[in-house]
Design a protein around this motif. Structure first.
Motif, PDB file in Angstrom:
ATOM      1  N   UNK A 196       0.848  -1.183   0.000  1.00  0.00           N
ATOM      2  CA  UNK A 196       0.000   0.000   0.000  1.00  0.00           C
ATOM      3  C   UNK A 196       0.883   1.232   0.000  1.00  0.00           C
ATOM      4  N   UNK A 197       0.501   2.192  -0.788  1.00  0.00           N
ATOM      5  CA  UNK A 197       1.176   3.482  -0.818  1.00  0.00           C
ATOM      6  C   UNK A 197       0.476   4.435   0.139  1.00  0.00           C
ATOM      7  N   UNK A 198       1.244   5.079   1.004  1.00  0.00           N
ATOM      8  CA  UNK A 198       0.694   6.073   1.921  1.00  0.00           C
ATOM      9  C   UNK A 198       1.414   7.391   1.687  1.00  0.00           C
ATOM     10  N   UNK A 209      -8.501  -4.048   2.330  1.00  0.00           N
ATOM     11  CA  UNK A 209      -7.457  -4.194   1.319  1.00  0.00           C
ATOM     12  C   UNK A 209      -7.410  -2.897   0.506  1.00  0.00           C
ATOM     13  N   UNK A 210      -6.373  -2.112   0.743  1.00  0.00           N
ATOM     14  CA  UNK A 210      -6.251  -0.789   0.119  1.00  0.00           C
ATOM     15  C   UNK A 210      -4.996  -0.728  -0.738  1.00  0.00           C
ATOM     16  N   UNK A 211      -5.075   0.000  -1.835  1.00  0.00           N
ATOM     17  CA  UNK A 211      -3.912   0.206  -2.699  1.00  0.00           C
ATOM     18  C   UNK A 211      -3.146   1.457  -2.350  1.00  0.00           C
ATOM     19  N   UNK A 212      -3.871   2.500  -1.923  1.00  0.00           N
ATOM     20  CA  UNK A 212      -3.214   3.771  -1.598  1.00  0.00           C
ATOM     21  C   UNK A 212      -4.107   4.601  -0.694  1.00  0.00           C
ATOM     22  N   UNK A 213      -3.446   5.404   0.138  1.00  0.00           N
ATOM     23  CA  UNK A 213      -4.130   6.381   0.982  1.00  0.00           C
ATOM     24  C   UNK A 213      -3.347   7.678   0.894  1.00  0.00           C
ATOM     25  N   UNK A 214      -4.054   8.769   0.632  1.00  0.00           N
ATOM     26  CA  UNK A 214      -3.458  10.111   0.649  1.00  0.00           C
ATOM     27  C   UNK A 214      -4.199  10.930   1.696  1.00  0.00           C
ATOM     28  N   UNK A 260      -2.439   3.274   8.253  1.00  0.00           N
ATOM     29  CA  UNK A 260      -2.098   1.857   8.386  1.00  0.00           C
ATOM     30  C   UNK A 260      -3.134   1.092   9.209  1.00  0.00           C
ATOM     31  N   UNK A 261      -3.805   1.778  10.120  1.00  0.00           N
ATOM     32  CA  UNK A 261      -4.901   1.141  10.852  1.00  0.00           C
ATOM     33  C   UNK A 261      -6.035   0.802   9.875  1.00  0.00           C
ATOM     34  N   UNK A 262      -6.304   1.708   8.929  1.00  0.00           N
ATOM     35  CA  UNK A 262      -7.312   1.433   7.894  1.00  0.00           C
ATOM     36  C   UNK A 262      -6.870   0.254   7.033  1.00  0.00           C
ATOM     37  N   UNK A 263      -5.599   0.211   6.684  1.00  0.00           N
ATOM     38  CA  UNK A 263      -5.059  -0.884   5.862  1.00  0.00           C
ATOM     39  C   UNK A 263      -5.218  -2.223   6.556  1.00  0.00           C
ATOM     40  N   UNK A 293      -6.209  12.980  -6.991  1.00  0.00           N
ATOM     41  CA  UNK A 293      -6.981  11.919  -7.623  1.00  0.00           C
ATOM     42  C   UNK A 293      -6.138  11.219  -8.691  1.00  0.00           C
ATOM     43  N   UNK A 294      -5.445  11.995  -9.507  1.00  0.00           N
ATOM     44  CA  UNK A 294      -4.597  11.405 -10.548  1.00  0.00           C
ATOM     45  C   UNK A 294      -3.515  10.514  -9.942  1.00  0.00           C
ATOM     46  N   UNK A 295      -2.938  10.930  -8.826  1.00  0.00           N
ATOM     47  CA  UNK A 295      -1.925  10.097  -8.150  1.00  0.00           C
ATOM     48  C   UNK A 295      -2.539   8.792  -7.651  1.00  0.00           C
ATOM     49  N   UNK A 296      -3.737   8.863  -7.089  1.00  0.00           N
ATOM     50  CA  UNK A 296      -4.405   7.653  -6.606  1.00  0.00           C
ATOM     51  C   UNK A 296      -4.718   6.695  -7.746  1.00  0.00           C
ATOM     52  N   UNK A 297      -4.997   7.215  -8.925  1.00  0.00           N
ATOM     53  CA  UNK A 297      -5.313   6.376 -10.094  1.00  0.00           C
ATOM     54  C   UNK A 297      -4.115   5.561 -10.577  1.00  0.00           C
ATOM     55  N   UNK A 298      -2.921   5.909 -10.169  1.00  0.00           N
ATOM     56  CA  UNK A 298      -1.708   5.212 -10.618  1.00  0.00           C
ATOM     57  C   UNK A 298      -1.541   3.839  -9.962  1.00  0.00           C
ATOM     58  N   UNK A 299      -2.416   3.482  -9.062  1.00  0.00           N
ATOM     59  CA  UNK A 299      -2.295   2.215  -8.342  1.00  0.00           C
ATOM     60  C   UNK A 299      -2.952   1.094  -9.126  1.00  0.00           C
ATOM     61  N   UNK A 300      -2.119   0.209  -9.660  1.00  0.00           N
ATOM     62  CA  UNK A 300      -2.615  -0.922 -10.447  1.00  0.00           C
ATOM     63  C   UNK A 300      -3.510  -1.808  -9.589  1.00  0.00           C
ATOM     64  N   UNK A 301      -4.556  -2.300 -10.168  1.00  0.00           N
ATOM     65  CA  UNK A 301      -5.456  -3.195  -9.461  1.00  0.00           C
ATOM     66  C   UNK A 301      -6.539  -2.490  -8.680  1.00  0.00           C
ATOM     67  N   UNK A 302      -6.504  -1.182  -8.645  1.00  0.00           N
ATOM     68  CA  UNK A 302      -7.527  -0.436  -7.906  1.00  0.00           C
ATOM     69  C   UNK A 302      -8.672  -0.080  -8.837  1.00  0.00           C
ATOM     70  N   UNK A 303      -9.876  -0.500  -8.465  1.00  0.00           N
ATOM     71  CA  UNK A 303     -11.051  -0.219  -9.268  1.00  0.00           C
ATOM     72  C   UNK A 303     -11.960   0.821  -8.650  1.00  0.00           C
TER      73      UNK A 303
END
Length: 150
Positions: free
Chosen positions: A1-3, A73-78, A66-69, A18-28
């Motif tokens: 996960x990217x934080x 199952x999360x790909x990224x949190x900003x 990280x508590x949310x993670x 939003x554009x940065x969050x979209x860079x996470x492969x597998x995130x729908x």
């Protein structure tokens, strides 16, 4: 996960985050929240000052992510939170969550905001035409947090 966590005086661009969050492969799914300085119902707000403990605040925000993670199952949190003097309608906080599925993204975003409102070391002083005062924690925020603690 990217934080990604930032505490800053500068404004932020929701579209860029939003554009940065979209860079996470597998995130729908991507869910975002942006909080604003809102005018008060009972008096005229001229602005708000937000203070924090540098270092401690960023660590607290990362811990919340990280508590949310650990729950979804999360790909990224900003998480971006502004400090300093802000005028009404200014952006205060941005939370963005990318996940494979929408349910996890929605839940994690709400979870992060509830924990942030209750456990992140920020202090708010409201400036009105009548007075200045520190904002006390709200019972409604505590109730919102309690639903996650099981």
């Amino acid at each position: 996960m990217t934080v990604f966590v930032a505490v800053q005086t500068d404004d932020f661009c929701q579209a860029s985050e939003y554009d940065e969050l979209r860079r996470n492969a597998g995130c729908g799914a991507i869910v975002t929240f942006c909080g604003l300085v809102r005018d008060l119902q009972s008096t005229t707000l001229s602005g708000m000052t937000l203070e924090h403990y540098p270092g401690m605040t960023e660590k607290a925000l990362k811990d919340i992510a990280y508590k949310a993670k650990s729950r979804w199952e999360l790909g990224a949190v900003h998480i971006i939170h502004r400090v300093g003097y802000l005028k009404p309608n200014a952006q205060i906080v941005f939370v963005g969550v990318a996940s494979a599925h929408r349910a996890a993204a929605f839940s994690a975003c709400e979870f992060i905001m509830d924990y942030l409102k209750n456990q992140a070391p920020f202090w708010k002083k409201e400036h009105t035409t009548e007075a200045e005062y520190w904002v006390a924690s709200k019972d409604s925020d505590k109730v919102a947090l309690a639903r996650w603690e099981h």
